[in-house]
Structure formats: C-alpha cells, structure tokens
Scaffold this motif. Structure first.
Motif, PDB file in Angstrom:
ATOM      1  N   PRO A  69       0.892  -1.274   0.099  1.00 54.84           N
ATOM      2  CA  PRO A  69       0.193   0.049   0.100  1.00 54.84           C
ATOM      3  C   PRO A  69       0.802   1.199  -0.162  1.00 54.84           C
ATOM      4  CG  PRO A  69      -0.783  -1.389   1.595  1.00 54.84           C
ATOM      5  CD  PRO A  69       0.603  -2.083   1.208  1.00 54.84           C
ATOM      6  N   ASP A  71       0.383   3.957   1.809  1.00 51.79           N
ATOM      7  CA  ASP A  71       0.622   4.536   2.911  1.00 51.79           C
ATOM      8  C   ASP A  71       1.914   4.156   3.508  1.00 51.79           C
ATOM      9  OD1 ASP A  71      -1.540   5.743   3.607  1.00 51.79           O
ATOM     10  OD2 ASP A  71      -2.553   4.457   4.866  1.00 51.79           O
ATOM     11  N   ARG A 269      -3.573  10.342   1.376  1.00 54.14           N
ATOM     12  CA  ARG A 269      -3.920   9.090   2.062  1.00 54.14           C
ATOM     13  C   ARG A 269      -5.281   8.619   1.722  1.00 54.14           C
ATOM     14  NH1 ARG A 269      -0.292   7.075   5.896  1.00 54.14           N
ATOM     15  NH2 ARG A 269       1.365   8.689   6.604  1.00 54.14           N
ATOM     16  N   GLU A 270      -6.244   9.417   1.594  1.00 56.70           N
ATOM     17  CA  GLU A 270      -7.474   9.090   1.069  1.00 56.70           C
ATOM     18  C   GLU A 270      -7.646   8.444  -0.488  1.00 56.70           C
ATOM     19  OE1 GLU A 270     -11.819  11.213   0.991  1.00 56.70           O
ATOM     20  OE2 GLU A 270     -10.480  11.714   2.469  1.00 56.70           O
ATOM     21  N   GLU A 273      -5.615   5.174  -1.399  1.00 56.88           N
ATOM     22  CA  GLU A 273      -6.406   3.869  -1.015  1.00 56.88           C
ATOM     23  C   GLU A 273      -6.170   2.958  -1.968  1.00 56.88           C
ATOM     24  OE1 GLU A 273      -9.996   4.198   0.866  1.00 56.88           O
ATOM     25  OE2 GLU A 273      -9.235   5.577   2.621  1.00 56.88           O
TER      26      GLU A 273
END
Length: 305
Positions: A69, A71, A269-270, A273
C-alpha cells in the motif's frame, strides 16, 4: 540560504513518476518481472493542472504500482499519454535500487535482460530505458525499494537545497565519489544524489519525485522557496481525481531542474487507498487502446492451417 521548518519526520517519500510509451510492456515489467501489484488506475480526459503527465493537454492515464500500500511503500506512478509512444531519455534519472531475489528469478524465468554489475547486484531496464538495480537478497520487511538515484551537476549546491531547504537528513556523503544519500526517515526510500560532469539533461522522458507533508505546511514551503528565489513550477493548486479525494500540491524544481511534488498528506492518504479493481481497470483500458502496436501484434488472428 534559509533553513527548513522543523517537524520533517512527518514528511514521506511517496513515488517516482515515469512517462511510459507502451503500457503493455511496462505493465509486464512492473507486474510480472519486478512482482509489483497494481494499486490503482485512473483515466483522465485532459492534461493535469500540475503537469503530472508532462506538458501534454490530451487524454492520459495514471497507474500506481508497488510492493504494498502507498501508505507505507514507495511506489511508481506510470503516466501514459494516449498517442505518444516514445520519450527521449536524458541523463537525469540514474535508477531505482530494490532488494528482491524474487524479481531476479522472475527476470530469468521470463528471459528479461539482466546483467550483473557488481557482486549480487543486477541491472535491468524498464521499457523506455529506465534503469533498475536489483539486489539479490530477501526484501526487507518494510519496503523492497531502497533508493532513487538522480544526477546532479553540483553536489554541494544540491545538498544545500535538499537538506537545508527541504529538510532531508543526510545519511551518507562521499566527496570522492560525488554522491550523497538523503531521506526523511530510516524506514523510507532514500534519495541518492550522484554528481556528474556537465549539465543534467532532462530530455522529454523526465520524471518527478513526490513527497507528502501535512497540508498546512504546503503554503509555508511555497513561501520559503519564494524567499530563497528557488523555482516554483506550479504554485499551490488543488487537483481533482474523478470519484476520489481532491489533493493540494506544490511543484518545485531543484537547482538541476528535477521536478519535486509535495502533496498534502491527509487528503493523499484518502486518494491513494488501494483499489481492488485497479488491475482490471488497467487491463480494460489497455484492451480498449487499439493504438498500441504490441497489443495488436499479440492479438492478431492465428493463421489457419
């Protein structure tokens, strides 16, 4: 020269942007040879306000690929401008280094060209000529991507910029070899600056490196660069992605003209995803794009007989 604001631990190395002329071969390289996952795929009808796809106004796509990911992994952003099949390579991008014995065995199995440059390190190229260096060892638990290497014409000037202004920590510095390793955190992908003789030529294939910071820092960063008379390619702007979060970015250029994107972390971050449909969206887009000769060749009718 001014000094960057404190609190740099909240900054993250995100991705490197590659312009790709052939999505099929490029996808094959990142997905099948390196072993990355398609994290998300997005299609755009017109050029990006922050020139994410380069200086092109037409239809384009963005595919994020990585080992995990966004993130907590450094990933690649593959930008494809419809109708543009080739970009002239400069000397600005010197390679991405990653630790993956699996990628080396994938390359051998798929007969993707590999050459051992030093013991246990293999050089290979993505379509378009972008160099990757594969270390023959198990990947670290955090992220297999270790560093991005960019060419610089004056190492000290570049260190002043990246360390004093952008707040990166200098991990290693070798005057004799004219190289330095920088980063925002021990567990993040590092930036390696390699001094070269002569000027840095970005040609048409030039990429862009992206970092995130808390959104409130973006205007401070822009103000700092204005005060220091540094180049701002795109002042603070909001970027929309259909059906996804809107992010704010500032695009800078270092003393050699390397493009640098800073994006507000919270919204990014949104936006970033992982999309479970990403791989299918990419495959569908490639199947619909009849301009790609490679695709046409792979799908031509077999001779009867």
């Amino acid at each position: 020269m001014g000094v960057a604001p404190v609190g740099m631990a909240s900054r993250r190395a995100l991705h490197f942007v590659f312009k790709v002329g052939n999505r099929f071969q490029t996808t094959h390289f990142f997905r099948d040879v390196l072993g990355m996952k398609i994290l998300r795929h997005e299609e755009f009808e017109e050029g990006c306000k922050a020139a994410c796809n380069g200086p092109y106004d037409g239809k384009w796509s963005k595919t994020m690929v990585g080992f995990g990911p966004e993130d907590d992994h450094f990933v690649a952003e593959l930008t494809y401008n419809y109708g543009i099949g080739h970009y002239k390579l400069g000397n600005d991008f010197m390679g991405i280094t990653l630790a993956s014995n699996q990628a080396i065995s994938n390359a051998r199995r798929l007969e993707w060209p590999l050459s051992e440059v030093t013991e246990g390190v293999f050089e290979t190229e993505a379509p378009g000529g972008y160099k990757f260096y594969l270390q023959n060892r198990s990947p670290p638990q955090s992220d297999p991507i270790l560093k991005v290497t960019l060419a610089v014409s004056d190492l000290q000037k570049s260190l002043n910029y990246w360390s004093n202004l952008l707040g990166m920590k200098i991990y290693e510095k070798d005057e004799e070899k004219q190289r330095a390793l920088l980063g925002y955190a021990d567990n993040q992908c590092k930036l390696e600056l390699q001094g070269i003789k002569g000027t840095v030529d970005h040609a048409a294939a030039f990429g862009r490196i992206a970092f995130s910071c808390p959104q409130k820092e973006l205007s401070d960063l822009e103000d700092l660069m204005k005060r220091e008379n540094q180049k701002i390619l795109t002042p603070l702007v909001s970027l929309d992605t259909p059906g996804k979060a809107t992010v704010q970015v500032v695009i800078l250029a270092d003393p050699d003209g390397h493009e640098i994107c800073f994006v507000g972390d919270e919204a990014f971050r949104e936006l970033s995803e992982m999309d479970p449909e990403g791989s299918k969206l990419l495959d569908d887009a490639m199947a619909a794009d009849k301009s790609d000769e490679w695709f046409a060749k792979q799908n031509k009718p077999k001779a009867s007989g």
